[in-house]
Scaffold this motif. Sequence first.
Motif, PDB file in Angstrom:
ATOM      1  N   LEU A 125       0.677  -1.086  -0.059  1.00  0.00           N
ATOM      2  CA  LEU A 125       0.056  -0.047  -0.022  1.00  0.00           C
ATOM      3  C   LEU A 125       0.873   1.288  -0.046  1.00  0.00           C
ATOM      4  CD1 LEU A 125      -2.752  -1.023   2.407  1.00  0.00           C
ATOM      5  CD2 LEU A 125      -3.040  -0.949  -0.101  1.00  0.00           C
ATOM      6  N   ASP A 126       1.943   1.300   0.593  1.00  0.00           N
ATOM      7  CA  ASP A 126       2.850   2.352   0.751  1.00  0.00           C
ATOM      8  C   ASP A 126       3.397   2.574  -0.724  1.00  0.00           C
ATOM      9  OD1 ASP A 126       2.577   2.552   3.187  1.00  0.00           O
ATOM     10  OD2 ASP A 126       4.365   1.699   3.788  1.00  0.00           O
ATOM     11  N   THR A 127       3.616   1.833  -1.579  1.00  0.00           N
ATOM     12  CA  THR A 127       3.980   1.921  -2.964  1.00  0.00           C
ATOM     13  C   THR A 127       2.707   2.346  -3.926  1.00  0.00           C
ATOM     14  OG1 THR A 127       3.781  -0.395  -3.645  1.00  0.00           O
ATOM     15  CG2 THR A 127       5.672   0.124  -2.835  1.00  0.00           C
ATOM     16  N   CYS A 128       1.561   2.397  -3.502  1.00  0.00           N
ATOM     17  CA  CYS A 128       0.405   2.847  -4.377  1.00  0.00           C
ATOM     18  C   CYS A 128       0.183   4.505  -4.094  1.00  0.00           C
ATOM     19  CB  CYS A 128      -0.742   2.110  -3.837  1.00  0.00           C
ATOM     20  SG  CYS A 128      -2.282   2.623  -4.780  1.00  0.00           S
ATOM     21  N   VAL A 129       0.424   5.076  -5.169  1.00  0.00           N
ATOM     22  CA  VAL A 129       0.508   6.528  -5.142  1.00  0.00           C
ATOM     23  C   VAL A 129      -0.842   6.970  -5.856  1.00  0.00           C
ATOM     24  CG1 VAL A 129       3.036   6.742  -5.110  1.00  0.00           C
ATOM     25  CG2 VAL A 129       1.848   6.569  -7.238  1.00  0.00           C
ATOM     26  N   ALA A 130      -1.612   6.125  -6.540  1.00  0.00           N
ATOM     27  CA  ALA A 130      -2.748   6.766  -7.169  1.00  0.00           C
ATOM     28  C   ALA A 130      -3.788   7.170  -6.254  1.00  0.00           C
ATOM     29  CB  ALA A 130      -3.396   5.537  -7.859  1.00  0.00           C
ATOM     30  N   PRO A 131      -4.147   8.439  -6.454  1.00  0.00           N
ATOM     31  CA  PRO A 131      -4.967   9.116  -5.433  1.00  0.00           C
ATOM     32  C   PRO A 131      -6.485   8.576  -5.516  1.00  0.00           C
ATOM     33  CG  PRO A 131      -4.738  10.497  -7.373  1.00  0.00           C
ATOM     34  CD  PRO A 131      -3.982   9.385  -7.448  1.00  0.00           C
ATOM     35  N   ASP A 132      -6.850   8.072  -6.584  1.00  0.00           N
ATOM     36  CA  ASP A 132      -8.318   7.571  -6.789  1.00  0.00           C
ATOM     37  C   ASP A 132      -8.680   5.967  -6.450  1.00  0.00           C
ATOM     38  OD1 ASP A 132      -7.200   6.756  -8.824  1.00  0.00           O
ATOM     39  OD2 ASP A 132      -8.307   7.003 -10.303  1.00  0.00           O
ATOM     40  N   ILE A 133      -7.577   5.458  -5.673  1.00  0.00           N
ATOM     41  CA  ILE A 133      -7.733   4.210  -5.331  1.00  0.00           C
ATOM     42  C   ILE A 133      -7.715   3.998  -3.848  1.00  0.00           C
ATOM     43  CG2 ILE A 133      -6.596   1.840  -5.189  1.00  0.00           C
ATOM     44  CD1 ILE A 133      -5.240   2.471  -7.661  1.00  0.00           C
ATOM     45  N   VAL A 134      -8.910   3.592  -3.310  1.00  0.00           N
ATOM     46  CA  VAL A 134      -8.981   3.530  -1.824  1.00  0.00           C
ATOM     47  C   VAL A 134      -8.214   2.081  -1.279  1.00  0.00           C
ATOM     48  CG1 VAL A 134     -10.784   3.255   0.099  1.00  0.00           C
ATOM     49  CG2 VAL A 134     -11.416   4.440  -1.935  1.00  0.00           C
ATOM     50  N   ARG A 135      -7.558   2.231  -0.367  1.00  0.00           N
ATOM     51  CA  ARG A 135      -6.799   1.405   0.404  1.00  0.00           C
ATOM     52  C   ARG A 135      -7.167   0.804   1.684  1.00  0.00           C
ATOM     53  NH1 ARG A 135      -3.690   5.041  -2.756  1.00  0.00           N
ATOM     54  NH2 ARG A 135      -3.331   6.558  -0.971  1.00  0.00           N
ATOM     55  N   LEU A 136      -6.889  -0.575   1.690  1.00  0.00           N
ATOM     56  CA  LEU A 136      -7.260  -1.080   3.037  1.00  0.00           C
ATOM     57  C   LEU A 136      -6.222  -2.231   3.422  1.00  0.00           C
ATOM     58  CD1 LEU A 136      -9.685  -0.777   4.975  1.00  0.00           C
ATOM     59  CD2 LEU A 136     -10.719  -2.780   4.009  1.00  0.00           C
ATOM     60  N   CYS A 137      -5.544  -1.979   4.829  1.00  0.00           N
ATOM     61  CA  CYS A 137      -4.415  -2.776   4.907  1.00  0.00           C
ATOM     62  C   CYS A 137      -4.755  -4.108   5.371  1.00  0.00           C
ATOM     63  CB  CYS A 137      -3.700  -2.144   6.206  1.00  0.00           C
ATOM     64  SG  CYS A 137      -1.978  -2.967   6.442  1.00  0.00           S
ATOM     65  N   LEU A 138      -3.950  -5.294   5.133  1.00  0.00           N
ATOM     66  CA  LEU A 138      -3.981  -6.517   5.962  1.00  0.00           C
ATOM     67  C   LEU A 138      -3.281  -6.535   7.101  1.00  0.00           C
ATOM     68  CD1 LEU A 138      -3.562  -8.808   2.685  1.00  0.00           C
ATOM     69  CD2 LEU A 138      -5.655  -8.438   4.040  1.00  0.00           C
ATOM     70  N   PRO A 139      -3.792  -7.377   8.021  1.00  0.00           N
ATOM     71  CA  PRO A 139      -4.568  -8.221   7.952  1.00  0.00           C
ATOM     72  C   PRO A 139      -6.103  -7.433   7.947  1.00  0.00           C
ATOM     73  CG  PRO A 139      -3.792  -8.087  10.130  1.00  0.00           C
ATOM     74  CD  PRO A 139      -2.982  -7.243   9.314  1.00  0.00           C
ATOM     75  N   LEU A 140      -7.209  -7.971   7.582  1.00  0.00           N
ATOM     76  CA  LEU A 140      -8.301  -7.354   7.193  1.00  0.00           C
ATOM     77  C   LEU A 140      -9.168  -7.463   8.395  1.00  0.00           C
ATOM     78  CD1 LEU A 140      -9.801  -5.704   5.080  1.00  0.00           C
ATOM     79  CD2 LEU A 140     -10.633  -7.943   4.037  1.00  0.00           C
ATOM     80  N   LYS A 141      -9.960  -6.360   8.760  1.00  0.00           N
ATOM     81  CA  LYS A 141     -10.766  -6.380   9.925  1.00  0.00           C
ATOM     82  C   LYS A 141     -12.397  -6.312   9.300  1.00  0.00           C
ATOM     83  CE  LYS A 141      -7.691  -4.593  13.311  1.00  0.00           C
ATOM     84  NZ  LYS A 141      -6.614  -3.455  12.975  1.00  0.00           N
TER      85      LYS A 141
END
Length: 182
Positions: A83-99
């Motif tokens: 997720l730290d490498t994802c720089v696209a502003p229009d992509i929502v990110r959610l970190c694993l482990p998933l809650k």
Amino acid sequence: MASIIVAFPKAEDAKNIRNIIVRNGYQVAAVCVSGAQVLQAADNLGEGMVICSYRFRDMQYDHLKECLPRDFEMLLVASEEILDTCVAPDIVRLCLPLKVHDLMDTIEFMQSAIIRRQKKKKKMPKVRSEKEQKMIDAAKKLLMDRNSMTEEEAHRYMQKCSMDSGTNLVETAEMVFALMMN
């Protein structure tokens, strides 16, 4: 409610995520294991969201986002390093482990944004074709010539008739022609 596509390279992961989403009251339109499947499902659905992993057999998330129809949002589920490498502003990110709570809150947030966008799109004035605009202009000219109106008065008259009769402006212009030519 916007369509939801769940896409993970492992079918078992995709089905588990789908089951969580369905148990919480949402419908999942498609479960996919490749980018090509996601694109095919998205083309059939028109708009919605894709909940996905960062990599598939045939493409990565960034390439998938580029190929998705404009009216699709993406929720990327991956490790913090990715997720730290994802720089696209229009992509929502959610970190694993998933809650589950975080996933459902994010889906609710994205659904709200999609619904707001749909409402905003409906409020935008419809773009008329050249033929339709000529019809409206001709009807206004006819009203101006026959009833000694200004262009603004003729336009307001047609708008009022349109609202009173529950028709659009083009249909009202056609009615003006029909009534004036008899």
